[in-house]
Design a protein around this motif. Sequence first.
Motif, PDB file in Angstrom:
ATOM      1  N   LEU A   1       0.828  -1.207   0.000  1.00  0.00           N
ATOM      2  CA  LEU A   1       0.000   0.000   0.000  1.00  0.00           C
ATOM      3  C   LEU A   1       0.857   1.249   0.000  1.00  0.00           C
ATOM      4  CD1 LEU A   1      -2.794   1.298   0.155  1.00  0.00           C
ATOM      5  CD2 LEU A   1      -2.668   1.101   2.658  1.00  0.00           C
ATOM      6  N   GLY A   2       1.948   1.236   0.814  1.00  0.00           N
ATOM      7  CA  GLY A   2       2.834   2.396   0.863  1.00  0.00           C
ATOM      8  C   GLY A   2       3.513   2.644  -0.467  1.00  0.00           C
ATOM      9  N   CYS A   3       3.979   1.574  -1.144  1.00  0.00           N
ATOM     10  CA  CYS A   3       4.634   1.720  -2.432  1.00  0.00           C
ATOM     11  C   CYS A   3       3.664   2.243  -3.481  1.00  0.00           C
ATOM     12  CB  CYS A   3       5.226   0.385  -2.884  1.00  0.00           C
ATOM     13  SG  CYS A   3       6.612  -0.161  -1.851  1.00  0.00           S
ATOM     14  N   ALA A   4       2.411   1.812  -3.375  1.00  0.00           N
ATOM     15  CA  ALA A   4       1.411   2.267  -4.347  1.00  0.00           C
ATOM     16  C   ALA A   4       1.106   3.744  -4.170  1.00  0.00           C
ATOM     17  CB  ALA A   4       0.149   1.429  -4.199  1.00  0.00           C
ATOM     18  N   GLN A   5       1.166   4.229  -2.922  1.00  0.00           N
ATOM     19  CA  GLN A   5       0.841   5.631  -2.659  1.00  0.00           C
ATOM     20  C   GLN A   5       1.983   6.569  -3.056  1.00  0.00           C
ATOM     21  OE1 GLN A   5      -0.200   5.619   1.492  1.00  0.00           O
ATOM     22  NE2 GLN A   5      -2.372   5.242   1.062  1.00  0.00           N
ATOM     23  N   LEU A   6       3.243   6.100  -3.000  1.00  0.00           N
ATOM     24  CA  LEU A   6       4.392   6.926  -3.344  1.00  0.00           C
ATOM     25  C   LEU A   6       4.922   6.492  -4.703  1.00  0.00           C
ATOM     26  CD1 LEU A   6       6.448   9.078  -2.578  1.00  0.00           C
ATOM     27  CD2 LEU A   6       7.832   7.280  -1.511  1.00  0.00           C
ATOM     28  N   GLY A   7       4.756   7.356  -5.691  1.00  0.00           N
ATOM     29  CA  GLY A   7       5.215   7.040  -7.031  1.00  0.00           C
ATOM     30  C   GLY A   7       6.463   7.804  -7.383  1.00  0.00           C
ATOM     31  N   VAL A   8       7.257   7.260  -8.291  1.00  0.00           N
ATOM     32  CA  VAL A   8       8.476   7.911  -8.760  1.00  0.00           C
ATOM     33  C   VAL A   8       8.423   7.967 -10.279  1.00  0.00           C
ATOM     34  CG1 VAL A   8      10.986   7.857  -8.852  1.00  0.00           C
ATOM     35  CG2 VAL A   8       9.801   7.075  -6.787  1.00  0.00           C
ATOM     36  N   ARG A   9       8.485   9.169 -10.823  1.00  0.00           N
ATOM     37  CA  ARG A   9       8.542   9.352 -12.273  1.00  0.00           C
ATOM     38  C   ARG A   9       9.920   9.862 -12.654  1.00  0.00           C
ATOM     39  NH1 ARG A   9       6.120  13.027 -14.891  1.00  0.00           N
ATOM     40  NH2 ARG A   9       5.506  14.455 -13.212  1.00  0.00           N
ATOM     41  N   GLN A  10      10.400   9.476 -13.821  1.00  0.00           N
ATOM     42  CA  GLN A  10      11.670   9.970 -14.325  1.00  0.00           C
ATOM     43  C   GLN A  10      11.490  10.390 -15.771  1.00  0.00           C
ATOM     44  OE1 GLN A  10      15.013   7.308 -14.099  1.00  0.00           O
ATOM     45  NE2 GLN A  10      16.502   8.940 -14.459  1.00  0.00           N
ATOM     46  N   PRO A  11      11.090  11.649 -15.975  1.00  0.00           N
ATOM     47  CA  PRO A  11      10.917  12.123 -17.351  1.00  0.00           C
ATOM     48  C   PRO A  11      12.268  12.232 -18.049  1.00  0.00           C
ATOM     49  CG  PRO A  11      10.713  13.942 -15.806  1.00  0.00           C
ATOM     50  CD  PRO A  11      10.807  12.694 -14.983  1.00  0.00           C
ATOM     51  N   GLU A  12      12.243  12.332 -19.356  1.00  0.00           N
ATOM     52  CA  GLU A  12      13.487  12.517 -20.096  1.00  0.00           C
ATOM     53  C   GLU A  12      14.138  13.832 -19.694  1.00  0.00           C
ATOM     54  OE1 GLU A  12      13.281  12.013 -24.274  1.00  0.00           O
ATOM     55  OE2 GLU A  12      12.059  10.206 -24.173  1.00  0.00           O
TER      56      GLU A  12
ATOM     57  N   PRO B   1      -0.320  10.892  -3.226  1.00  0.00           N
ATOM     58  CA  PRO B   1      -1.684  11.442  -3.227  1.00  0.00           C
ATOM     59  C   PRO B   1      -1.866  12.533  -2.175  1.00  0.00           C
ATOM     60  CG  PRO B   1      -1.732   9.041  -3.350  1.00  0.00           C
ATOM     61  CD  PRO B   1      -0.312   9.424  -3.075  1.00  0.00           C
ATOM     62  N   ASN B   2      -2.554  13.597  -2.573  1.00  0.00           N
ATOM     63  CA  ASN B   2      -2.869  14.709  -1.655  1.00  0.00           C
ATOM     64  C   ASN B   2      -1.614  15.360  -1.088  1.00  0.00           C
ATOM     65  OD1 ASN B   2      -5.652  14.088  -1.952  1.00  0.00           O
ATOM     66  ND2 ASN B   2      -5.463  12.498  -0.376  1.00  0.00           N
ATOM     67  N   ALA B   3      -0.516  15.362  -1.857  1.00  0.00           N
ATOM     68  CA  ALA B   3       0.725  16.001  -1.416  1.00  0.00           C
ATOM     69  C   ALA B   3       1.397  16.660  -2.618  1.00  0.00           C
ATOM     70  CB  ALA B   3       1.664  14.985  -0.766  1.00  0.00           C
ATOM     71  N   ASP B   4       2.314  17.608  -2.330  1.00  0.00           N
ATOM     72  CA  ASP B   4       3.027  18.296  -3.401  1.00  0.00           C
ATOM     73  C   ASP B   4       4.050  17.359  -4.035  1.00  0.00           C
ATOM     74  OD1 ASP B   4       1.695  20.726  -2.813  1.00  0.00           O
ATOM     75  OD2 ASP B   4       3.126  21.117  -1.194  1.00  0.00           O
ATOM     76  N   ASP B   5       4.205  17.460  -5.362  1.00  0.00           N
ATOM     77  CA  ASP B   5       5.239  16.696  -6.044  1.00  0.00           C
ATOM     78  C   ASP B   5       6.613  17.215  -5.642  1.00  0.00           C
ATOM     79  OD1 ASP B   5       3.300  15.248  -7.296  1.00  0.00           O
ATOM     80  OD2 ASP B   5       3.487  16.267  -9.239  1.00  0.00           O
ATOM     81  N   ILE B   6       7.560  16.301  -5.477  1.00  0.00           N
ATOM     82  CA  ILE B   6       8.924  16.658  -5.108  1.00  0.00           C
ATOM     83  C   ILE B   6       9.827  16.366  -6.297  1.00  0.00           C
ATOM     84  CG2 ILE B   6      10.867  16.204  -3.571  1.00  0.00           C
ATOM     85  CD1 ILE B   6       8.875  15.387  -1.429  1.00  0.00           C
ATOM     86  N   TYR B   7      10.603  17.370  -6.715  1.00  0.00           N
ATOM     87  CA  TYR B   7      11.533  17.238  -7.833  1.00  0.00           C
ATOM     88  C   TYR B   7      12.953  17.144  -7.279  1.00  0.00           C
ATOM     89  CZ  TYR B   7       7.866  18.721 -11.124  1.00  0.00           C
ATOM     90  OH  TYR B   7       6.729  18.807 -11.885  1.00  0.00           O
ATOM     91  N   VAL B   8      13.702  16.171  -7.741  1.00  0.00           N
ATOM     92  CA  VAL B   8      15.117  16.037  -7.395  1.00  0.00           C
ATOM     93  C   VAL B   8      15.902  16.119  -8.693  1.00  0.00           C
ATOM     94  CG1 VAL B   8      16.868  14.644  -6.243  1.00  0.00           C
ATOM     95  CG2 VAL B   8      14.488  14.541  -5.461  1.00  0.00           C
ATOM     96  N   VAL B   9      16.648  17.205  -8.871  1.00  0.00           N
ATOM     97  CA  VAL B   9      17.306  17.492 -10.141  1.00  0.00           C
ATOM     98  C   VAL B   9      18.814  17.604  -9.941  1.00  0.00           C
ATOM     99  CG1 VAL B   9      17.334  19.006 -12.166  1.00  0.00           C
ATOM    100  CG2 VAL B   9      15.257  18.804 -10.799  1.00  0.00           C
ATOM    101  N   GLU B  10      19.573  16.997 -10.820  1.00  0.00           N
ATOM    102  CA  GLU B  10      21.034  17.143 -10.842  1.00  0.00           C
ATOM    103  C   GLU B  10      21.402  17.895 -12.114  1.00  0.00           C
ATOM    104  OE1 GLU B  10      23.239  13.562 -10.194  1.00  0.00           O
ATOM    105  OE2 GLU B  10      21.694  12.719  -8.871  1.00  0.00           O
ATOM    106  N   VAL B  11      22.103  19.011 -11.962  1.00  0.00           N
ATOM    107  CA  VAL B  11      22.441  19.850 -13.109  1.00  0.00           C
ATOM    108  C   VAL B  11      23.923  20.183 -13.109  1.00  0.00           C
ATOM    109  CG1 VAL B  11      20.159  20.885 -13.347  1.00  0.00           C
ATOM    110  CG2 VAL B  11      21.819  21.941 -11.809  1.00  0.00           C
ATOM    111  N   ASP B  12      24.467  20.338 -14.314  1.00  0.00           N
ATOM    112  CA  ASP B  12      25.813  20.856 -14.501  1.00  0.00           C
ATOM    113  C   ASP B  12      25.700  22.287 -15.001  1.00  0.00           C
ATOM    114  OD1 ASP B  12      27.007  18.533 -13.714  1.00  0.00           O
ATOM    115  OD2 ASP B  12      27.298  17.762 -15.741  1.00  0.00           O
TER     116      ASP B  12
END
Length: 359
Positions: free
Chosen positions: A15-26, A67-78
């Motif tokens: 249930l916890g894994c289903a509620q927390l998703g991870v997306r990795q766009p290009e 669900p019902n929370a702000d999306d969190i972005y983790v970005v690595e940039v040069d």
Amino acid sequence: MNRLSIAVVLGLLALGCAQLGVRQPECDSPEAEEAAYAAQDYLNGQHAHGYKYALNRIEDIKILTKPNADDIYVVEVDLLETDCHVLDPTPVANCTVRPKALTSVEGDCDVVMKRVGGVLTVTAFKCKTEESTEDLCLGCPTLLPLNDTTALNFVHASLATFNNNTVNTTYSLLEVGRMSTQIVSGGPRYLAEYVIAEANCTDDVCVPLNDVMASRGICTAKGLGAAHTVDCKMFSVMVPPQDANSTGGSHIFPRVHVHTQNMTRKHGLRHHKLTSLHDPHATGLLSSESASESAEVVSVATPAVLNATAPAPTADTSSASVSGEVPVAVVKRDVPDAPATVTDPVLLIAPCPGRVRFF
């Protein structure tokens, strides 16, 4: 543990894994570029010394959703150092990235953001700044420490030349941006960049005016000792904000360090570093590479809305010392045009890292 207990635990984990998703766009997608440019603008806003940095490559991006929370972005940039000083109101997009032959400086940053109400809010970051030693040519200029005595004497001599050619105004040294030397026939040839400010002079002692309306500029001096040339470009004191989404206001110059005889340890370096700020204990989202590097730890709190070309804070937040709290930046900017469609199957399999913009 009996079978029923095991089943309950496995069910809760699922249930916890289903509620927390991870997306990795290009990494070259509009969504990734929006986050990367927001990170670039925010980091430049926190950088109170030296030069602005431009995005070179998006190394990685992950978006954590719940669900019902702000999306969190983790970005690595040069990022790469440009020739625009932080006091220069020129937008980063119009600044020139320093070529490798002139010793480019690179910034490697991890940035954590939240999307709140449609805008990206920076909550933590960590940066490492270093020189690029690749492809340096024989005989190319090499950077000198910012407290090199001979080079500083050259800076003061060239500033005296500039002041002798000005009328009704005297300028004082505000900050040395970079100094380099090149061996040529006749001895070492110096190349120096430094920021000047309108000064108040009493008995041959000049002090930069502590006034936002005081004129400021950046000078480039070249030559062999007394045989030198100097050219200074003055900045606009106040300019309209560049971001179309801004609600108004003006660009006010941040404070920068005034060089004195008592140099701090950071001036043994050969370039100015991006400010290193992070809060790994609160987020736990910074990369393991960044977490293993030594740097000052500062919480990021107290939201404040900034435009896309936000100036540096008025507090001195040099890489040598960091104190106090740094405001969260809420950055809203237009998404850059989407890149051309890529059909290379390798890129489709591995969407990150993204394209290299400069080198």
